[in-house]
Scaffold this motif. Sequence first.
Motif, PDB file in Angstrom:
ATOM      1  N   ASP A  74      25.152  -0.808  -8.366  1.00  0.00           N
ATOM      2  CA  ASP A  74      24.906  -2.077  -7.682  1.00  0.00           C
ATOM      3  C   ASP A  74      23.430  -2.461  -7.637  1.00  0.00           C
ATOM      4  O   ASP A  74      23.068  -3.434  -6.964  1.00  0.00           O
ATOM      5  CB  ASP A  74      25.469  -2.021  -6.252  1.00  0.00           C
ATOM      6  CG  ASP A  74      26.967  -1.785  -6.229  1.00  0.00           C
ATOM      7  OD1 ASP A  74      27.657  -2.315  -7.117  1.00  0.00           O
ATOM      8  OD2 ASP A  74      27.442  -1.057  -5.336  1.00  0.00           O
ATOM      9  N   ARG A  75      22.577  -1.711  -8.338  1.00  0.00           N
ATOM     10  CA  ARG A  75      21.144  -1.989  -8.300  1.00  0.00           C
ATOM     11  C   ARG A  75      20.678  -2.498  -9.662  1.00  0.00           C
ATOM     12  O   ARG A  75      21.203  -2.078 -10.700  1.00  0.00           O
ATOM     13  CB  ARG A  75      20.360  -0.737  -7.900  1.00  0.00           C
ATOM     14  CG  ARG A  75      20.777  -0.188  -6.549  1.00  0.00           C
ATOM     15  CD  ARG A  75      20.019   1.059  -6.158  1.00  0.00           C
ATOM     16  NE  ARG A  75      18.620   0.792  -5.879  1.00  0.00           N
ATOM     17  CZ  ARG A  75      17.839   1.598  -5.155  1.00  0.00           C
ATOM     18  NH1 ARG A  75      18.340   2.707  -4.608  1.00  0.00           N
ATOM     19  NH2 ARG A  75      16.583   1.293  -4.957  1.00  0.00           N
ATOM     20  N   ALA A 110      14.992  -2.539  -4.840  1.00  0.00           N
ATOM     21  CA  ALA A 110      16.287  -2.039  -5.290  1.00  0.00           C
ATOM     22  C   ALA A 110      16.293  -1.684  -6.773  1.00  0.00           C
ATOM     23  O   ALA A 110      17.196  -0.974  -7.233  1.00  0.00           O
ATOM     24  CB  ALA A 110      17.376  -3.075  -5.020  1.00  0.00           C
ATOM     25  N   LYS A 119      24.687   6.063 -11.705  1.00  0.00           N
ATOM     26  CA  LYS A 119      24.180   6.512 -10.407  1.00  0.00           C
ATOM     27  C   LYS A 119      24.026   5.362  -9.419  1.00  0.00           C
ATOM     28  O   LYS A 119      24.306   5.506  -8.221  1.00  0.00           O
ATOM     29  CB  LYS A 119      22.835   7.221 -10.610  1.00  0.00           C
ATOM     30  CG  LYS A 119      22.216   7.804  -9.341  1.00  0.00           C
ATOM     31  CD  LYS A 119      22.992   8.991  -8.838  1.00  0.00           C
ATOM     32  CE  LYS A 119      22.258   9.649  -7.667  1.00  0.00           C
ATOM     33  NZ  LYS A 119      23.033  10.789  -7.117  1.00  0.00           N
ATOM     34  N   TYR A 120      23.560   4.212  -9.899  1.00  0.00           N
ATOM     35  CA  TYR A 120      23.288   3.067  -9.020  1.00  0.00           C
ATOM     36  C   TYR A 120      23.938   1.801  -9.596  1.00  0.00           C
ATOM     37  O   TYR A 120      23.233   0.896 -10.082  1.00  0.00           O
ATOM     38  CB  TYR A 120      21.779   2.864  -8.875  1.00  0.00           C
ATOM     39  CG  TYR A 120      21.045   4.055  -8.309  1.00  0.00           C
ATOM     40  CD1 TYR A 120      21.158   4.389  -6.958  1.00  0.00           C
ATOM     41  CD2 TYR A 120      20.243   4.847  -9.126  1.00  0.00           C
ATOM     42  CE1 TYR A 120      20.484   5.489  -6.443  1.00  0.00           C
ATOM     43  CE2 TYR A 120      19.564   5.952  -8.612  1.00  0.00           C
ATOM     44  CZ  TYR A 120      19.693   6.255  -7.275  1.00  0.00           C
ATOM     45  OH  TYR A 120      19.033   7.345  -6.755  1.00  0.00           O
ATOM     46  N   VAL A 148      15.723  -0.091 -10.438  1.00  0.00           N
ATOM     47  CA  VAL A 148      15.579   1.266 -10.969  1.00  0.00           C
ATOM     48  C   VAL A 148      15.066   1.158 -12.404  1.00  0.00           C
ATOM     49  O   VAL A 148      15.748   0.612 -13.280  1.00  0.00           O
ATOM     50  CB  VAL A 148      16.914   2.028 -10.944  1.00  0.00           C
ATOM     51  CG1 VAL A 148      16.710   3.473 -11.406  1.00  0.00           C
ATOM     52  CG2 VAL A 148      17.531   1.997  -9.552  1.00  0.00           C
TER      53      VAL A 148
END
Length: 296
Positions: A47-48, A25, A44-45, A27
Motif C-alpha cells: 500500500d506504499r 510513505a 512487503k509494503y 519506499v
Amino acid sequence: MSSYSPRAATLVEAMERAAAANPLAAVAFQGAPGAYSHQAVREKYPDRPALPCVTFEDAIETVQSGRAGLAMIPIENSLHGRVADVHFLLPESGLHIVGEHFVRVRHCLLGLGPRDALRAVLSHPQALGQCRGRLRGWGLEPVAHFDTAGAAAAVADAGDNVEGAVASRLAAELYGLEVFAEGIEDADHNTTRFVILSRETVPMSAGTPAMTSFIFETRNVPASLFKALGGFATNGVNITKLESYLRDGRFSAVEFYVDIEGAPYEPPVALALEELAFHTKWVRLLGTYPRGRDRN
C-alpha cells in the motif's frame, strides 16, 4: 531519466510523482520498475508508493534527504553471495536497518510473441547465468543487459519479436510482454535477502524474534577474531552471517559484517557484545529488527 528506456522512464515519472505526494510513505529501491527490488517493495509494503532509483547510493540518499521514508536494499543472494558495495554503503549511510525481507527469485521468459520467433534473450548477466541450462536447451542466445527489468523494457520499446528477456512476472505486467515460461532458473532455491533502511529506529514489540546486524574491526594480533567472537559462543548467541572485507586497501585492517539472532537488550546478547567491544578496535551497530518469516 536518460538511464531508463522510454517506456520505463514513463513509469518512473509517474512513480516519482506518487512518492513526492507522500514522501514519508515512499519506499526507494534500486533498478527499473519491475526489478526484483520493486517486487520486494510490493510484497512487503503493497500500500506504499515505490520509488525507483538508478543506483544504491541514490536509493539511500532519498531516505537521507527525506524524499522517501524507507529504502529496500538487496544484501545477499543464495546463489551469488553478498551484493557488491552494500557492506560499504550501509555503515556510511547513517541509516538504520529496521527490517528484512526475502524474495524468491522466479525468472520468466518474456517476449512480444510468438514464442517460436525468439532467437535471443536480454537480461542481467547473473540472471542469464542462473538460467544457463534452460536457455541453452532452447537454443536462445544470451545477451547481457544492465538490469533484468531494464531488459524487459528494452524489448518492449524495440518491438522486435526476435529478442526476448529474462525478468520477473511483474516486469511483464508493467511493459505489456507475454510470459512464455516461468521459473526457468536452473536452481530452485534462488532467493535474495533485502534489508529495509530508515533514518529512525523502530521500537521492537516484546517477544518479537529479533535480528541484530553490526560491523567491527579486529585488532591486528593473533587469534583476535577467535577472542572477539568467543562471547557469542559462551552466551549461546547464534551467528547467522559473518563476512570479512577490506577497506581502503589495507590488508592489516579487516572489518567484519555480522548478523546474529537476538537483540542488545537481551542479557545474552548484551554480554556477548560487551566482550566483543573489549577485543576489537570498534563496534558499530547497524540495526535491530524483526526476524524475517522466511528464516523459520
